[in-house]
Design an enzyme around this catalytic site. Structure first.
Site, mmCIF file in Angstrom:
data_model
loop_
_atom_site.group_PDB
_atom_site.id
_atom_site.type_symbol
_atom_site.label_atom_id
_atom_site.label_comp_id
_atom_site.label_asym_id
_atom_site.label_seq_id
_atom_site.Cartn_x
_atom_site.Cartn_y
_atom_site.Cartn_z
ATOM 1 N N GLU A 1 47.676 43.621 52.766
ATOM 2 C CA GLU A 1 47.679 43.857 54.219
ATOM 3 C C GLU A 1 47.758 42.537 54.985
ATOM 4 O O GLU A 1 48.532 42.382 55.926
ATOM 5 C CB GLU A 1 46.407 44.602 54.654
ATOM 6 C CG GLU A 1 46.261 45.994 54.100
ATOM 7 C CD GLU A 1 45.568 46.052 52.741
ATOM 8 O OE1 GLU A 1 45.683 45.082 51.954
ATOM 9 O OE2 GLU A 1 44.914 47.069 52.466
ATOM 10 N N ASN B 1 49.805 42.335 47.301
ATOM 11 C CA ASN B 1 48.687 41.467 46.946
ATOM 12 C C ASN B 1 49.152 40.329 46.050
ATOM 13 O O ASN B 1 50.046 40.491 45.215
ATOM 14 C CB ASN B 1 47.491 42.235 46.362
ATOM 15 C CG ASN B 1 47.798 43.181 45.228
ATOM 16 O OD1 ASN B 1 48.909 43.669 45.110
ATOM 17 N ND2 ASN B 1 46.812 43.433 44.391
ATOM 18 N N CYS C 1 40.393 42.986 55.692
ATOM 19 C CA CYS C 1 41.672 43.402 56.287
ATOM 20 C C CYS C 1 41.441 44.249 57.545
ATOM 21 O O CYS C 1 42.184 44.147 58.520
ATOM 22 C CB CYS C 1 42.509 44.158 55.257
ATOM 23 S SG CYS C 1 43.066 43.071 53.929
ATOM 24 N N CYS D 1 40.293 46.945 52.672
ATOM 25 C CA CYS D 1 38.977 46.312 52.526
ATOM 26 C C CYS D 1 38.460 45.853 53.896
ATOM 27 O O CYS D 1 39.202 45.822 54.888
ATOM 28 C CB CYS D 1 39.064 45.120 51.565
ATOM 29 S SG CYS D 1 39.747 43.630 52.302
HETATM 30 N N1 THU Z 1 43.482 44.469 47.571
HETATM 31 C C1 THU Z 1 44.402 44.548 48.574
HETATM 32 O O1 THU Z 1 45.526 44.039 48.455
HETATM 33 N N2 THU Z 1 44.036 45.197 49.709
HETATM 34 C C2 THU Z 1 42.823 45.778 49.920
HETATM 35 O O2 THU Z 1 42.558 46.248 51.023
HETATM 36 C C3 THU Z 1 41.866 45.862 48.828
HETATM 37 C C4 THU Z 1 42.150 45.026 47.641
HETATM 38 C C5 THU Z 1 43.865 43.741 46.364
HETATM 39 C C6 THU Z 1 43.130 42.443 46.168
HETATM 40 C C7 THU Z 1 43.200 42.274 44.680
HETATM 41 O O3 THU Z 1 44.439 41.660 44.346
HETATM 42 C C8 THU Z 1 43.218 43.692 44.134
HETATM 43 O O4 THU Z 1 43.572 44.531 45.232
HETATM 44 C C9 THU Z 1 41.883 44.148 43.556
HETATM 45 O O5 THU Z 1 40.851 43.962 44.464
#
Ligand code: THU
Length: 162
Positions: free
Chosen positions: A74, A61, A113, A110
């Site tokens: 993702e 992320n 994604c 999420c």
């Molecule tokens: N995040 C992801 O990288 N993938 C997900 O499927 C859910 C959330 C990250 C986004 C943000 O940087 C942190 O997690 C908190 O939401």
């Protein structure tokens, strides 16, 4: 008429129970997770995408002081994979998240994604395996994104009636 959905997945206790490829992919996702750039949420996520040509592309992320500029691990990994290998199929994605209670299920991707995974499944006309886990948590494996996203929106929905 009431209708129902059921979702199936496999649950494992440790990396040792996975196939060599699955375990290597989840390890790569864990290494990506260790590098995550998450100074605002402090919630780290790493992802590793396996392509049909055996290449593994990772991502984590990416947060930003302007919060909406951030991107999930993702999608960083998926878009990076397709940018580098536009015509190669995605076979599998492993996702490793910070897990606060290791006895709980690992966090699942999420909605955005899931929708992106759905797009690639539709485009490739094939399933993408989704592996969720952390070295200290249990591991969940879904054979397809449709197990996580029923009623995904796709190109058929955009087709106009003649
Ligand atoms: N995040 C992801 O990288 N993938 C997900 O499927 C859910 C959330 C990250 C986004 C943000 O940087 C942190 O997690 C908190 O939401």
């Amino acid at each position: 008429m009431k209708k129902e959905f059921t979702t199936t997945y496999n649950e494992f206790e440790s990396f040792r129970e996975l196939s060599k490829i699955q375990s290597k992919l989840l390890e790569e996702a864990y290494h990506a997770y260790l590098n995550a750039y998450a100074p605002y949420s402090n919630f780290r996520v790493g992802a590793a995408v396996l392509l049909e040509n055996d290449k593994v592309i990772t991502g984590f992320n990416q947060e930003n002081a302007s919060y909406p500029c951030g991107m999930c691990a993702e999608r960083v990994a998926l878009y990076s994979a397709t940018a580098q290998f536009p015509s190669i199929k995605i076979i599998s994605i492993a996702i490793c998240c910070q897990t606060f209670d290791l006895s709980e299920n690992p966090p699942a991707p999420c909605g955005m994604c899931r929708q992106v995974l759905h797009e690639f499944e539709t485009h490739n006309n094939d399933q993408i395996e989704i592996i969720l886990g952390h070295p200290k948590s249990k591991i969940l494996i879904f054979d397809s994104c449709s197990a996580l996203l029923p009623f995904g929106f796709d190109q058929i929905n955009l087709k106009r009636n003649p």
